[in-house]
Design a protein around this motif. Structure first.
Motif, PDB file in Angstrom:
ATOM      1  N   ILE A   1       0.829  -1.203   0.000  1.00  0.00           N
ATOM      2  CA  ILE A   1       0.000   0.000   0.000  1.00  0.00           C
ATOM      3  C   ILE A   1       0.865   1.254   0.000  1.00  0.00           C
ATOM      4  O   ILE A   1       0.556   2.238  -0.663  1.00  0.00           O
ATOM      5  CB  ILE A   1      -0.960  -0.002   1.207  1.00  0.00           C
TER       6      ILE A   1
ATOM      7  N   LYS B   1       0.545   3.889  -3.013  1.00  0.00           N
ATOM      8  CA  LYS B   1      -0.428   4.742  -2.347  1.00  0.00           C
ATOM      9  C   LYS B   1      -1.221   5.619  -3.320  1.00  0.00           C
ATOM     10  O   LYS B   1      -2.448   5.676  -3.252  1.00  0.00           O
ATOM     11  CB  LYS B   1       0.306   5.629  -1.341  1.00  0.00           C
ATOM     12  N   THR B   2      -0.513   6.265  -4.245  1.00  0.00           N
ATOM     13  CA  THR B   2      -1.188   7.169  -5.188  1.00  0.00           C
ATOM     14  C   THR B   2      -2.246   6.418  -5.990  1.00  0.00           C
ATOM     15  O   THR B   2      -3.363   6.903  -6.160  1.00  0.00           O
ATOM     16  CB  THR B   2      -0.179   7.734  -6.213  1.00  0.00           C
ATOM     17  N   TYR B   3      -1.874   5.237  -6.486  1.00  0.00           N
ATOM     18  CA  TYR B   3      -2.808   4.480  -7.320  1.00  0.00           C
ATOM     19  C   TYR B   3      -4.006   3.986  -6.517  1.00  0.00           C
ATOM     20  O   TYR B   3      -5.146   4.054  -6.977  1.00  0.00           O
ATOM     21  CB  TYR B   3      -2.092   3.294  -7.978  1.00  0.00           C
ATOM     22  N   VAL B   4      -3.747   3.483  -5.316  1.00  0.00           N
ATOM     23  CA  VAL B   4      -4.837   2.973  -4.481  1.00  0.00           C
ATOM     24  C   VAL B   4      -5.809   4.105  -4.134  1.00  0.00           C
ATOM     25  O   VAL B   4      -7.028   3.956  -4.203  1.00  0.00           O
ATOM     26  CB  VAL B   4      -4.290   2.301  -3.201  1.00  0.00           C
ATOM     27  N   LYS B   5      -5.238   5.256  -3.820  1.00  0.00           N
ATOM     28  CA  LYS B   5      -6.058   6.399  -3.458  1.00  0.00           C
ATOM     29  C   LYS B   5      -6.908   6.848  -4.657  1.00  0.00           C
ATOM     30  O   LYS B   5      -8.094   7.117  -4.529  1.00  0.00           O
ATOM     31  CB  LYS B   5      -5.145   7.549  -2.993  1.00  0.00           C
ATOM     32  N   ARG B   6      -6.276   6.879  -5.833  1.00  0.00           N
ATOM     33  CA  ARG B   6      -7.016   7.277  -7.031  1.00  0.00           C
ATOM     34  C   ARG B   6      -8.122   6.289  -7.354  1.00  0.00           C
ATOM     35  O   ARG B   6      -9.215   6.671  -7.763  1.00  0.00           O
ATOM     36  CB  ARG B   6      -6.066   7.341  -8.230  1.00  0.00           C
ATOM     37  N   GLU B   7      -7.816   5.006  -7.190  1.00  0.00           N
ATOM     38  CA  GLU B   7      -8.824   3.980  -7.481  1.00  0.00           C
ATOM     39  C   GLU B   7     -10.069   4.226  -6.641  1.00  0.00           C
ATOM     40  O   GLU B   7     -11.185   4.263  -7.154  1.00  0.00           O
ATOM     41  CB  GLU B   7      -8.242   2.583  -7.192  1.00  0.00           C
ATOM     42  N   ILE B   8      -9.856   4.427  -5.344  1.00  0.00           N
ATOM     43  CA  ILE B   8     -10.992   4.611  -4.440  1.00  0.00           C
ATOM     44  C   ILE B   8     -11.677   5.952  -4.687  1.00  0.00           C
ATOM     45  O   ILE B   8     -12.899   6.019  -4.836  1.00  0.00           O
ATOM     46  CB  ILE B   8     -10.530   4.470  -2.974  1.00  0.00           C
ATOM     47  N   ASP B   9     -10.883   7.024  -4.775  1.00  0.00           N
ATOM     48  CA  ASP B   9     -11.467   8.363  -4.965  1.00  0.00           C
ATOM     49  C   ASP B   9     -12.249   8.459  -6.270  1.00  0.00           C
ATOM     50  O   ASP B   9     -13.402   8.887  -6.291  1.00  0.00           O
ATOM     51  CB  ASP B   9     -10.368   9.429  -5.001  1.00  0.00           C
TER      52      ASP B   9
ATOM     53  N   SER C   1      -5.679  15.991 -11.347  1.00  0.00           N
ATOM     54  CA  SER C   1      -4.420  15.461 -10.813  1.00  0.00           C
ATOM     55  C   SER C   1      -3.332  15.593 -11.872  1.00  0.00           C
ATOM     56  O   SER C   1      -3.603  15.528 -13.069  1.00  0.00           O
ATOM     57  CB  SER C   1      -4.588  14.002 -10.398  1.00  0.00           C
TER      58      SER C   1
END
Ligand code: ADP
Ligand code: MG
Ligand code: MG
Length: 278
Positions: free
Chosen positions: A46, A50-58, A167
């Motif tokens: 994670i 982090k950036t990708y996981v955050k973007r996926e959820i957001d 972004s």
């Protein structure tokens, strides 16, 4: 999912690049509801992504549309980050295409039905400022298996590489090589991610119609072929002139010459069978 009492895991749905997706029952619902849960292991993973996981959820949570897999909630267990999603019981389009028809391809009308939904769902994403950047057969799900001649609804999933207009653009291209647009392969830092999504839609359309990828070779030949938009049309599969017209105008290497969303939505092949004013 031992840490979470609300969900009962009942099976595995798929493995992706970043984690495993399981099928579970949400026990709080009456009657209990089936959901899909994407599990990303905590710790280094994670942190690194982090950036990708955050973007996926957001980005995916922001999209509310019948053609987009919705995210219901996100929670942490001791070991994982869990993303709870709507469950698509028809599986993904890769398996669907392989299963349907004797040659692992779809007939033109079926391919059009899927393509129309892909375009309508993607148009919604793009209007909301989100490009998916990883469109491929495996990331397009279906609400049922299409048996009994019923046409399944498409559900776009996996916004793990998605990008919002606001972004800053990722320096390196992301995605899956056979679906990547020429400008992404060439490493253009300022490529238009929405135009690159359209290219991937062309690769998807070709793959559904012909049961194989338009560009399929080992690196570095693959990259050279994509950049030159060098593909052939199998002579043994009959496809209507309107359909070929659409396909060849989408698989154009130069983004400015490639069909855009509005061009596609006015194309006769796209419009066939859609209700007026759709
Ligand atoms: P990754 O980012 O690791 O590629 P995906 O979100 O694409 O993960 O999920 C991997 C696979 O799991 C998909 O290709 C699909 O087969 C299955 N899957 C994912 N989400 C769902 C869902 N909501 N319903 C049913 N199957 C799913
Ligand atoms: Mg995926
Ligand atoms: Mg992903």
């Amino acid at each position: 999912l031992a840490d979470c009492r609300h969900f009962m895991q009942v099976g595995e749905l798929g493995h992706g690049t970043f984690g495993v997706v399981v099928k579970a029952i949400d026990l709080r619902e009456r009657p209990p509801r089936e959901v899909a849960i994407k599990l990303l292991s905590r710790g280094n993973f994670i942190k690194q992504y982090k950036t990708y996981v955050k973007r996926e959820i957001d980005n995916q949570s922001r999209l509310r549309h019948p053609l987009i897999v919705s995210i219901q909630e996100v929670f942490l267990t001791k070991s994982h980050l869990a993303i709870v999603m709507e469950y698509a019981r028809g599986g993904d389009l890769f398996n669907y295409t392989m299963r349907h028809g004797p040659h692992g391809r779809l007939i033109e009308q079926q391919a059009r039905w899927i393509f129309q939904q892909l375009i309508i769902g993607l148009d919604y994403c793009h209007r909301r400022g989100v490009a998916n950047r990883d469109l491929k057969l495996e990331n397009l799900l279906l609400d049922h298996d299409g048996k009994d001649g019923i046409r399944p609804l498409l559900k776009i999933c996996d916004f793990g590489y998605s990008k919002h207009d606001r972004s800053s653009s990722a320096k390196s291209g992301v995605g899956t090589p056979v679906y990547m647009a020429p400008e992404v392969i060439l490493g253009d830092n300022h490529y238009n991610a929405k135009k690159a999504d359209i290219w991937s839609c062309g690769v998807i359309l070709y793959s559904m119609l012909f049961g194989k990828y338009p560009f399929n070779a080992k690196e570095p030949r693959l990259a050279r072929r994509i950049v030159a938009a060098q593909y052939t049309l199998p002579a043994n599969v009959a496809v209507s002139p309107d359909c070929l017209d659409m396909l060849t105008k989408v698989l154009v290497a130069e983004p400015a010459q490639r069909m855009g969303m509005e061009d596609i939505k006015c194309h006769p092949w796209f419009l066939e069978g859609l209700p007026p004013g759709a």
